[in-house]
Design a protein around this motif. Sequence first.
Motif, PDB file in Angstrom:
ATOM      1  N   GLY A   1       1.351  -1.964   1.225  1.00  0.00           N
ATOM      2  CA  GLY A   1       2.725  -2.029   0.710  1.00  0.00           C
ATOM      3  C   GLY A   1       3.756  -1.463   1.668  1.00  0.00           C
ATOM      4  O   GLY A   1       4.905  -1.235   1.288  1.00  0.00           O
TER       5      GLY A   1
ATOM      6  N   PRO B   1       0.762  -5.730  -4.551  1.00  0.00           N
ATOM      7  CA  PRO B   1       1.565  -5.852  -5.762  1.00  0.00           C
ATOM      8  C   PRO B   1       2.467  -4.623  -5.936  1.00  0.00           C
ATOM      9  O   PRO B   1       2.053  -3.498  -5.691  1.00  0.00           O
ATOM     10  N   GLY B   2       3.717  -4.883  -6.333  1.00  0.00           N
ATOM     11  CA  GLY B   2       4.652  -3.770  -6.523  1.00  0.00           C
ATOM     12  C   GLY B   2       6.080  -4.233  -6.330  1.00  0.00           C
ATOM     13  O   GLY B   2       6.346  -5.438  -6.191  1.00  0.00           O
ATOM     14  N   ARG B   3       6.997  -3.259  -6.339  1.00  0.00           N
ATOM     15  CA  ARG B   3       8.425  -3.568  -6.246  1.00  0.00           C
ATOM     16  C   ARG B   3       8.917  -3.340  -4.822  1.00  0.00           C
ATOM     17  O   ARG B   3       8.575  -2.343  -4.191  1.00  0.00           O
ATOM     18  N   TYR B   4       9.725  -4.269  -4.330  1.00  0.00           N
ATOM     19  CA  TYR B   4      10.285  -4.198  -2.971  1.00  0.00           C
ATOM     20  C   TYR B   4      11.746  -4.624  -3.022  1.00  0.00           C
ATOM     21  O   TYR B   4      12.247  -5.061  -4.067  1.00  0.00           O
TER      22      TYR B   4
ATOM     23  N   TRP C   1       9.567  -8.344  -7.271  1.00  0.00           N
ATOM     24  CA  TRP C   1       8.249  -7.833  -7.657  1.00  0.00           C
ATOM     25  C   TRP C   1       7.169  -8.787  -7.160  1.00  0.00           C
ATOM     26  O   TRP C   1       7.204  -9.974  -7.466  1.00  0.00           O
TER      27      TRP C   1
ATOM     28  N   THR D   1       3.528  -9.951  -7.662  1.00  0.00           N
ATOM     29  CA  THR D   1       2.460  -9.872  -8.667  1.00  0.00           C
ATOM     30  C   THR D   1       1.132 -10.116  -7.941  1.00  0.00           C
ATOM     31  O   THR D   1       1.113 -10.479  -6.768  1.00  0.00           O
TER      32      THR D   1
END
Length: 272
Positions: free
Chosen positions: A191, A231-234, A247, A249
């Motif tokens: 990430g 996966p996660g928020r950017y 996001w 997924t």
Amino acid sequence: MRAGLGADVRPSSEECVLWRALGEVPAGFGPSVVTLGVFDGVHRGHARLIDRAVGFGRARNLPAVLVTFDPHPARVLGLPRDTAALSTVERRADLAFGLGIRAVCVLPFTREFAALSPSEFVERALVERLRAEAVVVGADLTFGHRAAGTVDTLRELGEQRGFTTHGVGLLPAEAGVRCSSTHVRACLRRGDVRGAARALGRPHHVEGTFRPDGHGRTELVVASGTALPAPGRYWGRLGGLGPLPVWVTGEQRVIVPVTSVRPGPGGIDFVA
Ligand SMILES: Cc1cc2nc3c(=O)[nH]c(=O)nc-3n(C[C@H](O)[C@H](O)[C@H](O)COP(=O)(O)O)c2cc1C
Ligand SMILES: Nc1ncnc2c1ncn2[C@@H]1O[C@H](COP(=O)(O)OP(=O)(O)OP(=O)(O)O)[C@@H](O)[C@H]1O
């Protein structure tokens, strides 16, 4: 690809061509300067190599050609490595053209192709088709059956077949880490999109198809085998928009919390 780059005719300054097989190189093409490797993502290390090849080409008034393999050799050979694609072949070519490369030749990598010895590969690709006068590669390049060819092999073959070989020192991404597509993929897996951008020299860009997600948002659907951040928020930029929160997924999708994105092909830059 545009036709007509044969018979010692030099491409005009704007002309760039993409050949999808050796057989598409026009008869009589060359002489040329060639750089060789996978070049997935066209990171800063690749850019160093391309700069060197383009510089040689300008000095000798020869087109600089980038030879690339697709799919990634390690994927075809079933080697236990992450080979998620950082770029499509078309984007790879566009990035290379932006750095001064005049022609990109994609060599479809198959098990049969992998069985060519270093000298067979040099003869068929570099000598017969591209008429290489100079070949520029990273100091760690391997090629040919069982990855037996090295820069020294290339140098010996070049002395016999009439081209010079130039091994370029490997650029680090950061202290103690070589700048490589493998490093960029590792950054993305954890990430670390800023680390990926430092090695690439630009934010990681993912292409796919935008469509409404049925919940008042938009999603970018990407092909399997594409390198997405974990996966996660950017923060992402797309079209004229952003940075926006996006996001990733686990299903090769990126959710964008707006509806104003036009459905169809497009991409997102992961900026943070
Ligand atoms: C003609 C040819 C045959 C190859 N055969 C093999 C092989 O048998 N085994 C292997 O691990 N890699 C093989 N490769 C892949 C190379 O070792 C190497 O991964 C590829 O050329 C990308 O270069 P680089 O990652 O060293 O920059 C071959 C490459 C070429 C051009
Ligand atoms: N950091 C670097 N500095 C200079 N040249 C490089 C660097 N990394 C790769 N090269 C050279 O760029 C060409 C393309 O290499 P390739 O795409 O296989 O690189 P890579 O980043 O090591 O890929 P991967 O990590 O998927 O093996 C090769 O000639 C290689 O030696």
